[in-house]
Design a protein around this motif. Structure first.
Motif, short mmCIF file in Angstrom:
data_model
loop_
_atom_site.label_atom_id
_atom_site.label_comp_id
_atom_site.label_asym_id
_atom_site.label_seq_id
_atom_site.Cartn_x
_atom_site.Cartn_y
_atom_site.Cartn_z
N ILE A 216 0.93 -1.12 0.08
CA ILE A 216 -0.01 0.02 -0.14
C ILE A 216 0.89 1.19 0.01
O ILE A 216 1.63 1.46 0.93
N TYR A 219 -3.13 6.43 -0.09
CA TYR A 219 -4.62 5.92 -0.25
C TYR A 219 -5.55 7.20 0.20
O TYR A 219 -6.90 6.90 0.54
N LEU A 236 -7.84 2.26 4.63
CA LEU A 236 -7.04 1.10 5.24
C LEU A 236 -7.52 0.14 5.99
O LEU A 236 -7.09 -1.09 5.83
N GLY A 249 3.30 -1.95 3.67
CA GLY A 249 3.22 -0.43 3.57
C GLY A 249 4.51 0.08 3.14
O GLY A 249 5.68 -0.33 3.44
N SER A 254 0.88 3.77 8.02
CA SER A 254 -0.07 2.85 7.44
C SER A 254 0.42 1.15 8.12
O SER A 254 -0.46 0.27 7.92
N LYS A 259 -4.13 -2.35 10.06
CA LYS A 259 -3.50 -1.80 9.00
C LYS A 259 -2.88 -2.82 8.15
O LYS A 259 -3.22 -3.90 7.91
N THR A 260 -1.48 -2.42 7.81
CA THR A 260 -0.57 -3.04 7.26
C THR A 260 0.24 -3.81 8.02
O THR A 260 0.37 -3.62 9.34
#
Length: 323
Positions: A216, A219, A236, A249, A254, A259-260
């Motif tokens: 990611i 965004y 997210l 990420g 992020s 999240k990531t």
């Protein structure tokens, strides 16, 4: 003797403001990246300096309004008459340099993904300019992801929104594709996505389309069917809940639970700290023209314990763990 004591008392009780700094943010102060780099700036400049900010808010307004925001930032500059202007991220540099280049000031930029050479060559004037560049760490991330997921070869999907910084960052990392395929045997596909519906389709179809991981990027400028900006936290969170494959990420904001998983990430505080250090040097008398433009720190490895565990992944001990 009395006069000497009076002078000392005046100096201690009424310290002079050493300088005035205006920070023009491309985005807004609630945006995690901006929060971090502002903290970094404040950590390096003397508390005697006055720091004021103007937020262009270009993550949440349509591009058609950018020029109007730049006009308002110019008016704000004229009202405050700073000694130094800090320009945070690409839109601030792009829209404000044409207005500021011939002012008798120093300009320090930070968070710049574009190559500023042409812009700086076009706008030469009284202003002395230097700053800090920012570069997404594609190859380091892909190498780390490949090792973490034990991929000898495979496909990775990289998603960005359609904002200015995203297009610039995507163009930059595209130059590294051949190296990634040659060195790591990993095929990379990137998208600049405008709408939340397109984003959701790319995520939900990722596994079916043969990808092993998603990285990611940004965004924050995605819009819905009515062209309203979609809350970045919701984007997210949705991606976390619906991705059929692990997500990583490029930026530290992020990373975390919901999240990531993580990655070799850029972080705003380092950019702000570097820019703040330059601003302090200038206010101490050093010419900005004598300070070379530099690329910021090369990122840090970090991961979310919860997200790594969710995908049965064990990052190396050299990675910093959060939550």
């Amino acid at each position: 003797m009395k006069i000497f004591l009076l002078v000392l008392l005046t100096l201690f009780c009424f310290p002079a403001v050493a300088g005035k700094i205006l920070l023009i943010e491309s985005y807004h102060s609630e945006f995690p990246w901006d929060k971090e780099y502002i903290q970094g700036i404040k950590s390096r400049v003397n508390v005697d300096h006055e720091l004021v900010t103007f937020q262009m808010d270009t993550k949440r307004i349509p591009q058609s309004q950018y020029a109007d925001k730049a006009d308002k930032a110019w008016e704000y500059y004229q009202n405050h008459k700073p000694d130094i202007v800090l320009l945070g991220d690409d839109n601030a540099l792009k829209y404000m340099l044409p207005k500021l280049y011939n002012e008798p000031i120093s300009i320090v930029f930070l968070g710049i993904n574009s190559n500023p050479r042409e812009l700086l060559a076009e706008y030469r004037g009284q202003a002395e300019i230097t700053g800090i560049l920012e570069r997404p760490l594609l190859l380091k991330n892909i190498k780390s992801i490949s090792q973490l997921m034990q991929m000898d070869q495979g496909k990775v999907l990289v998603l960005f929104d359609s904002g200015t910084t995203s297009h610039i960052a995507n163009t930059f990392i595209s130059t590294q594709f051949e190296g990634a395929l040659r060195q790591l045997k990993v095929e990379i596909t990137t998208y600049n996505v405008e709408t939340i519906s397109e984003w959701k389709s790319l995520v939900t179809d990722a596994k079916k389309d043969g990808y092993q991981a998603i990285v990611i990027g940004l965004y924050h400028t995605l819009v819905d069917e009515q062209l309203n900006n979609v809350d970045a936290n919701n984007v997210l969170s949705w991606t976390n809940q619906h991705s059929p494959i692990p997500i990583f990420g490029f930026w530290d904001f992020s990373v975390g639970q919901g999240k990531t998983i993580g990655g070799i990430v850029l972080f705003g505080e380092s950019q702000g700290s570097a820019a703040g250090a330059i601003a302090e040097q200038i206010l101490q008398g050093k010419s900005a023209s004598k300070i070379p433009i530099k690329t910021g720190e090369k990122g840090k490895a970090m991961y979310s314990r919860q997200e790594a565990a969710r995908w049965n992944l064990t990052p190396p001990s050299s990675w910093s763990a959060i939550d």
